[in-house]
Design a protein around this motif. Structure first.
Motif, PDB file in Angstrom:
ATOM      1  N   HIS A  64       0.820  -1.216   0.000  1.00  0.00           N
ATOM      2  CA  HIS A  64       0.000   0.000   0.000  1.00  0.00           C
ATOM      3  C   HIS A  64       0.849   1.259   0.000  1.00  0.00           C
ATOM      4  O   HIS A  64       0.605   2.193  -0.763  1.00  0.00           O
ATOM      5  N   GLY A  98      -8.656  -2.791   0.906  1.00  0.00           N
ATOM      6  CA  GLY A  98      -9.291  -1.502   1.084  1.00  0.00           C
ATOM      7  C   GLY A  98      -9.777  -1.342   2.510  1.00  0.00           C
ATOM      8  O   GLY A  98      -9.692  -2.261   3.331  1.00  0.00           O
ATOM      9  N   PRO A  99     -10.310  -0.167   2.838  1.00  0.00           N
ATOM     10  CA  PRO A  99     -10.784   0.072   4.208  1.00  0.00           C
ATOM     11  C   PRO A  99     -11.990  -0.792   4.533  1.00  0.00           C
ATOM     12  O   PRO A  99     -12.749  -1.205   3.655  1.00  0.00           O
ATOM     13  N   ASP A 123     -11.301  11.301   7.893  1.00  0.00           N
ATOM     14  CA  ASP A 123     -10.586  10.023   7.967  1.00  0.00           C
ATOM     15  C   ASP A 123     -10.393   9.367   6.606  1.00  0.00           C
ATOM     16  O   ASP A 123      -9.348   8.767   6.329  1.00  0.00           O
ATOM     17  N   GLU A 124     -11.399   9.462   5.741  1.00  0.00           N
ATOM     18  CA  GLU A 124     -11.324   8.823   4.421  1.00  0.00           C
ATOM     19  C   GLU A 124     -10.273   9.467   3.524  1.00  0.00           C
ATOM     20  O   GLU A 124      -9.893   8.891   2.510  1.00  0.00           O
ATOM     21  N   THR A 127      -4.017   8.912   4.207  1.00  0.00           N
ATOM     22  CA  THR A 127      -3.299   7.652   4.039  1.00  0.00           C
ATOM     23  C   THR A 127      -2.430   7.425   5.267  1.00  0.00           C
ATOM     24  O   THR A 127      -1.705   8.322   5.702  1.00  0.00           O
ATOM     25  N   ARG A 128      -2.520   6.234   5.848  1.00  0.00           N
ATOM     26  CA  ARG A 128      -1.742   5.882   7.036  1.00  0.00           C
ATOM     27  C   ARG A 128      -0.390   5.328   6.596  1.00  0.00           C
ATOM     28  O   ARG A 128      -0.291   4.156   6.218  1.00  0.00           O
ATOM     29  N   ARG A 237      -9.150   0.409  10.771  1.00  0.00           N
ATOM     30  CA  ARG A 237     -10.155   0.433   9.708  1.00  0.00           C
ATOM     31  C   ARG A 237      -9.512   0.595   8.333  1.00  0.00           C
ATOM     32  O   ARG A 237     -10.052   0.141   7.329  1.00  0.00           O
ATOM     33  N   PHE A 238      -8.347   1.244   8.288  1.00  0.00           N
ATOM     34  CA  PHE A 238      -7.663   1.535   7.035  1.00  0.00           C
ATOM     35  C   PHE A 238      -6.327   0.790   6.977  1.00  0.00           C
ATOM     36  O   PHE A 238      -5.748   0.467   8.007  1.00  0.00           O
ATOM     37  N   PRO A 293      -6.406  -3.855   6.994  1.00  0.00           N
ATOM     38  CA  PRO A 293      -7.362  -3.504   8.047  1.00  0.00           C
ATOM     39  C   PRO A 293      -7.801  -4.737   8.829  1.00  0.00           C
ATOM     40  O   PRO A 293      -7.836  -5.850   8.294  1.00  0.00           O
TER      41      PRO A 293
END
Length: 302
Positions: A64, A98-99, A123-124, A127-128, A237-238, A293
């Motif tokens: 990712h 994906g999330p 949040d959406e 990118t983490r 979540r992500f 996730p």
């Protein structure tokens, strides 16, 4: 110059990815070290060795964080947005999850997704890139604090905040709180003792533009209480480029063994598990490059 630019765009669009990347780098006039430096400036570090492997075809970006870097690389090299990313899209579909929905991450706590929907405005659009969770435990293996360090990258202009939630193993009569440590402040905070969950909205100390990166650090502080804990769990979540879940035990009560578990679906079944060694300081570390996730947990002997 216009015809030359069009020829370069055509070469990049034609692929395959290694040929297109090599043409884009040659056309930019930048050496690999300079490309590496500019990527790092934008919060998406990629080593010279990795860039060399990509353009030679010896490896392909599939993780990712690598796929995020390709989008930034297009900007650095001045090529058409999406022209390089489109050449690795099949790998992205195979390799990067994906999330999850809020409900999938919190399957046993239906109230939490509804509460989170009030907080996670941006949040959406983040990118983490990396996250380190450090849980400190007292002599009775009771939770004392959770320190969170995150590296985030905005995917659009105007991103200002992040939501954060943590469910404690058992409800606390005195409300835990969130302490901002670096580059953020607490905007809103809500503790629901009946479900043992603390939710907060953290506002950054600056407004992020698209591709801006920021490091933030904050801590959930837990009032002392009686009661022994047997595991800690963090819900992602992500996807996270590099994720670390660390449990630091009191020197007087270091467990004899630890294991990790990953749950990825609403059903309470373990997708993957394995042992986690304890180091000489009494810490157990779960390190997950390219974390999908799901619900990550550390468990120890009673």
């Amino acid at each position: 110059m216009g015809a030359e630019r069009r020829r370069l765009d055509d070469r990049v669009a034609a692929g395959p990815f290694p040929v297109a990347l090599r043409a884009a780098i040659d056309g930019s006039g930048l050496g690999l070290e300079r490309v590496r430096y500019r990527l790092a400036q934008r919060g998406t570090p990629v080593s010279v060795a990795t860039l060399s492997q990509w353009q030679s075809g010896r490896s392909t970006p599939t993780r990712h964080d690598s796929l995020v870097a390709i989008g930034v690389l297009e900007e650095v090299l001045g090529v058409v947005p999406g022209s390089l990313s489109s050449l690795v899209t099949p790998a992205r579909r195979r390799g990067a999850a994906g999330p999850l929905t809020r409900e999938a991450v919190w399957p046993q706590e239906p109230l939490v997704p509804r509460l989170l929907s009030r907080f996670d405005r941006d949040d959406e659009h983040l990118t983490r890139i990396g996250q380190h969770d450090l849980v400190r435990l007292g002599p009775d293996h009771d939770e004392r604090s959770l320190r969170v360090r995150q590296v985030l990258r905005a995917e659009r202009d105007g991103v200002t905040r992040l939501s954060a939630a943590y469910r404690f193993e058992r409800p606390h009569p005195v409300a835990p709180r969130v302490k901002p440590l670096r580059h953020c402040a607490v905007e809103h905070e809500l503790y629901r003792p009946e479900i043992g969950t603390l939710i907060a909205s953290l506002v950054f100390d600056r407004v992020l533009s698209a591709h801006d990166a920021i490091l933030i650090e904050y801590e959930f502080l837990v009032p002392p209480m009686t009661g022994r804990s047997f595991f800690v769990e963090r819900k992602l979540r992500f996807p996270v480029g590099d994720y670390v879940l660390e449990a630091a035990f009191d020197p007087r009560s270091v467990p004899s063994a630890c294991r990790w578990e990953l749950r990825t679906g609403p059903e309470d079944t373990v997708a993957r598990t394995g042992p986690v060694p304890l180091d000489s300081s009494g810490c157990a570390q779960l390190v997950v490059p390219g974390a999908e996730p799901g619900r990550y947990s550390l468990h120890w002997d009673r």
